[in-house]
Design a protein around this motif. Structure first.
Motif, PDB file in Angstrom:
ATOM      1  N   ALA A 225     -24.072 -40.464  22.094  1.00  0.00           N
ATOM      2  CA  ALA A 225     -22.787 -41.173  22.072  1.00  0.00           C
ATOM      3  C   ALA A 225     -22.724 -42.114  20.865  1.00  0.00           C
ATOM      4  N   GLY A 228     -22.295 -40.241  17.524  1.00  0.00           N
ATOM      5  CA  GLY A 228     -20.917 -39.871  17.220  1.00  0.00           C
ATOM      6  C   GLY A 228     -20.213 -40.962  16.417  1.00  0.00           C
ATOM      7  N   ARG A 229     -20.423 -42.194  16.857  1.00  0.00           N
ATOM      8  CA  ARG A 229     -19.780 -43.330  16.157  1.00  0.00           C
ATOM      9  C   ARG A 229     -20.395 -43.543  14.775  1.00  0.00           C
ATOM     10  N   THR A 257     -21.617 -32.945  17.874  1.00  0.00           N
ATOM     11  CA  THR A 257     -21.109 -34.323  17.841  1.00  0.00           C
ATOM     12  C   THR A 257     -20.836 -34.758  16.413  1.00  0.00           C
ATOM     13  N   SER A 261     -17.226 -35.553  14.597  1.00  0.00           N
ATOM     14  CA  SER A 261     -16.969 -36.862  13.981  1.00  0.00           C
ATOM     15  C   SER A 261     -16.430 -36.694  12.570  1.00  0.00           C
TER      16      SER A 261
END
Lengths: 404, 223, 328
Positions: A225, A228-229, A257, A261
């Motif tokens: 998670a 991804g950022r 992922t 992105s």
């Protein structure tokens, strides 16, 4: 001659009795004729009060059996055998046993709904290699096992799961209605932007290491998670992000992922498949490979997020020697000290799980953090209450009232 | 549906795992084992994807003659040699009498494992001894009160864990000798801190798991 | 040239270490002299640090390397106190009557062998000497092979070699089984279902030692050596909590702190923590082994690390971080 014939048997008898007495004194095991076993020792007293019942809180494959120890337990008993049959008249088969001094046994080979009959055999001294002096208890039965629909031993876990879940879900949906939620500053997560910016300025790579566990570990999920950022920030600033992974399933997920992105910020062509690549499942092989990459390519930024074991310090120290800025986050308590010592920023335990919400600032995710904090407050209150109760019940307060 | 199907699967699997923890009655008792077996099977097949990715990445480096491409040659040679000998010993063992496994003592694979792989992993593990020293030298500085407490606790535990500590503090009462102080630090402040961190981790795990099961956290699916 | 001198020194020491150790063993006097020289070298580093020179990490590595290797050639041991956790485990083993069956679970791989192998060796020698039957299993693939090393070490003991234990009667190696904690759970019901044959493919029912051994209720004690997952935590959570079998464990020094709470709560019957735990276990079982030598090496390394920490703090307090060329 007649006298000799009369005396000779007496002499033999006397000799035999003397030998027997000597053997008893020397504690020689009696030799046994296989045809007629001469038992020279008394069997132990039979165990009493045999009882068998269904083991609670299970699937019905287990029966708890207990009995009173034989009165000769400390002296003559060597062990107890547990025998079971489908009928009170037998035939009985051995299903297990215990050493002396133990009066309980769990039979894990029963089928739910079937009637069973039990008896206990207290075994004493051995007669031959395979037979013992023994005594049997009375037969107990029928005992029937069954599966339970709720494990009552886990009721406290259920209670706290419901309380915590209710708290998290309540604050998630409350956050949807608007209103700003306060979240304290987490320096390590704030530093991610700065760290990637540093790599951009220096024209060097960012290495993201998602840990060594597979996708079934929640730390790896949290790491993906965050990836991804991080990938979004790297894509926006056109910085090369390299993600060496240790597990094949993590490879697939991480690649998707990162690719998504890059697409989301409008740079799908900048993504290259070899950015996310598999190294090896082996712990130290993985560490060696990453160390090699770090020493050769001298990245500006190293980000370690996920589950790590002994390789954590090897990775972090090598990154430090290469002069990279390092941000780590793990929920492995044993590895936290190593990351704290070797990295510039460390996310400790639950901060790793909060990172995704912190970076995205989505109200629903922030609401879940609030719910988690409320749950923690309730935990804390119950711990303090428990300590108080423990002290009050254990400590003798009479000394307050005593008059000397 | 590309996003919905994974969310539905996640929700069902998560719910089943939670429910089976509290219900021992069949068929719930078998769910955990069944799902774990399925995961192991998927994992086993997925290993091929990883291996192929590794070979592709290494060959790309060799073809482009990137910096230190020779390391990629070593990766490919090592991979091929281990797989080849493992396969050879495996097939030979299946047809031998009595049968043996490629992992048994005396096979080529076992020789490679004991004489190359094991010393290499032990060497990497041994690096920790040196890195602990350099990390401690750099990190254990008394810059403030917390760092000073960390420094004192670290020194006490290090000296208490070896016989030299008790030898140096043999003149003190038993409770204050180095090994007992180290044990006290590990059993009380350290254990308390570890438990606090573990409680926080458990709460974070529950919260993250709930977000994933309910489909609120979707970064692992869509970036 | 300066940068590779530490590497050359370490390589020379390593080559020396390859020779037969006993030929190069130092006498007690020489050992003490070498120790003093090492101390003087550290004082020189301290003086140079006070004068404003920073220490490059290669110098730290060199001192650590030397302090780890030299004790292997020294001829003295340090006095050792047996900690309560080790004593608890030993007492539990000592109470077992002759012929008791102990399940020994070797859950580690070669990288953790320096810490855990001495514990396994001492246990195996003690078990054979006291007529304790040993059933070996492994939840890590390399575990049963490490257990065989313990068996070989025990069989090499001259006293045990006079009356050697018989495979299949006094000890048996059931090998490795995948499945992590599910293996432990399965053994609570039926050990045979998880280990249908031993390491050499002999069927379970053909092994005399395993007659009558159905599950944990037929096991008197579990001795677990663990370097991570699956390991001691899983043994406690399943074997102890669900099936009530007593478990004692040996762990690496890194993992031991996580397992201490189980010792305090009484769930774990004793703990051997790291190298010092192994050395204490060797002492209390009177089975001398490698742990004492390793512990001397570890002691030297700990003192050197503490020395460098103090040197670093001296540098901090002196505030003399002028830009002079670093040492090394």
């Amino acid at each position: 001659m007649k006298v000799a014939r009369a005396v000779f048997p007496l002499v033999i008898l006397t000799l035999a009795l003397s030998c027997n007495l000597m053997a008893q004194k020397m504690k020689i095991e009696p030799a046994l004729d296989t045809a007629t076993q001469v038992i020279t020792q008394q069997p132990p007293i039979a165990p009493l009060n045999l009882f068998a019942e269904d083991t609670p809180d299970d699937a019905g494959n287990s029966m708890d059996i207990r009995w009173d120890l034989s009165a000769d337990d400390s002296a003559d008993v060597t062990n107890y055998q547990v025998l079971r049959s489908d009928s009170p008249d037998g035939p009985f088969v051995v299903v297990g046993g215990t050493t002396k001094g133990q009066g309980s046994f769990t039979d894990n080979t029963v089928k739910p709904g079937q009637k069973y009959y039990y008896k206990i055999v207290a075994q004493g001294a051995p007669l031959t290699d395979s037979t013992f002096v023994s005594s049997e208890s009375t037969v107990f039965g029928p005992a029937i096992s069954s599966g339970q629909w709720f494990n009552t031993r886990r009721s406290n876990v259920l209670l706290w799961t419901l309380v915590l879940s209710a708290s998290v879900i309540f604050f998630i949906y409350r956050a949807k209605s608007g209103g700003k939620l306060y979240i304290r500053k987490i320096a390590g997560i704030d530093a991610i932007d700065e760290a990637i910016g540093r790599a951009t300025e220096m024209g060097r790579k960012v290495f993201y290491v998602p840990g060594i566990n597979d996708m079934d570990d929640v730390q790896t999920l949290a790491s993906i998670a965050i990836l991804g950022r991080v990938a979004r920030i790297a894509a926006e600033s056109d910085t090369y992000l390299e993600v060496p992974v240790s597990k094949s399933l993590v490879l697939i997920t991480a690649r998707e992922t990162v690719k998504e992105s890059y697409s989301k910020v409008g740079r799908p062509d900048s993504f290259r498949e070899e950015q996310v690549h598999y190294v090896t499942d082996d712990q130290f092989g993985y560490a060696a490979a990453i160390d090699g990459m770090v020493v050769r390519e001298q990245p500006a930024t190293m980000i370690y997020m996920g589950a790590f074991y002994a390789e954590s310090l090897i990775l972090a120290e090598t990154g430090n020697a290469a002069g990279a800025i390092q941000i780590a986050g793990t929920a492995m308590p044993a590895q936290l000290p190593f990351f704290v010592a070797a990295c510039d920023y460390t996310l400790i335990g639950e901060e790793l799980f909060a990172a995704s919400a912190y970076l995205s600032r989505e109200p629903k995710l922030l609401g879940s953090l609030k719910g988690q904090d409320v749950g923690k407050a309730l935990f804390l209150a119950s711990i303090i209450l428990g300590i108080i109760i423990e002290i009050v019940t254990k400590v003798d307060f009479q000394w307050l009232l005593r008059v000397s | 549906m590309r996003r919905e199907i994974p969310l539905i699967i996640t929700f069902i699997a998560g719910l089943v795992f939670v429910v089976q923890y509290f219900i021992p009655h069949p068929p719930f008792d078998a769910f955990e084992q069944v799902f774990t077996n399925w995961f192991a099977i998927v994992q086993a097949f997925a290993i091929w994807l990883g291996a192929l990715s590794l070979m592709k990445f290494s060959m790309l480096k060799i073809r482009r003659k990137q910096k230190d491409w020779f390391m990629s040659v070593i990766i490919i040679v090592g991979f091929v040699v281990m797989v080849a000998y493992g396969a050879y010993d495996g097939f030979a063992g299946m047809h031998a009498s009595p049968t043996y496994s490629f992992r048994d003592a005396g096979t080529h694979f076992d020789w490679l494992y004991q004489n190359i792989y094991t010393p290499l992993t032990s060497t990497m593990f041994a690096l920790l001894a040196f890195f602990v020293a350099s990390a401690s030298y750099r990190a254990f500085r008394a810059r403030n009160l917390q760092a000073t407490l960390l420094l004192i606790a670290g020194i006490l535990v290090m000296i208490g864990r070896v016989p030299i500590g008790d030898w140096l503090t043999s003149f003190m009462p038993a409770h204050y000798q180095a090994s007992n102080l180290a044990t006290w630090i590990m059993n009380f402040p350290n254990a308390a801190g570890q438990r606090a961190i573990m409680i926080g981790i458990a709460l974070g795990t529950v919260s993250t798991s709930l977000r994933i099961i309910l489909g609120i956290e979707r970064s692992h699916l869509e970036g | 040239m300066k940068k590779i001198i530490p590497i050359i020194v370490l390589l020379i020491l390593f080559v020396i270490a390859l020779f037969n150790k006993s030929q190069l063993e130092m006498s007690a006097g020489v050992s003490i002299l070498v120790t003093i020289l090492l101390g003087i070298a550290m004082i020189v580093v301290l003086i140079l640090t006070i004068s404003g020179r920073s220490i490059e990490r290669r110098i730290v590595f060199l001192f650590i390397g030397v302090s780890l290797i030299l004790p292997f050639f020294m001829n003295f041991t340090l006095p050792l106190q047996v900690s309560p956790e080790v004593r608890t485990l030993y007492d539990a083993l000592a109470k077992l009557p002759k012929g008791s069956k102990v399940l020994a679970s070797y859950d580690y791989d070669p990288p953790s062998a320096p810490e855990l192998q001495p514990m396994g060796d001492a246990f195996m020698k003690w078990a054979f000497r006291h007529d304790i039957k040993v059933i070996i299993i492994g939840l890590w693939p390399q575990g049963p092979l490490q257990a065989n090393l313990s068996v070989n070490a025990a069989l090499a003991d001259p006293e045990i070699a006079k009356h050697p234990p018989k495979y299949g009667v006094d000890y048996v190696n059931l090998g490795y089984q995948s499945g992590n904690e599910f293996v432990i759970q399965g053994m609570g019901t039926s050990i045979r279902s998880k280990f249908p044959s031993d390491l050499y493919n002999t069927p379970y029912d053909s092994i005399p030692l395993l007659r009558g051994v159905e599950n944990f209720s037929n096991i008197d004690f579990v001795f677990n050596l663990s370097a991570g997952y699956p390991g001691t935590v899983e043994w406690v959570q399943i074997a102890v909590d669900r099936f009530g079998v007593p478990v004692g464990a040996g762990n690496t020094a890194v993992q031991a702190p996580q397992v201490y709470p189980y010792v305090e709560s009484g769930q774990l019957t004793g703990l051997l923590g790291g190298m010092s735990g192994g050395a204490e276990f060797e002492k209390i079982t009177k089975e001398p082994g490698q742990a004492n030598t390793f512990l001397l090496s570890q002691s030297f390394a700990h003192v050197v690390v503490i020395g460098f920490i103090l040197i670093g703090n001296v540098a901090l307090f002196m505030g003399k971080t002028k830009r002079r060329p670093p040492i090394g």
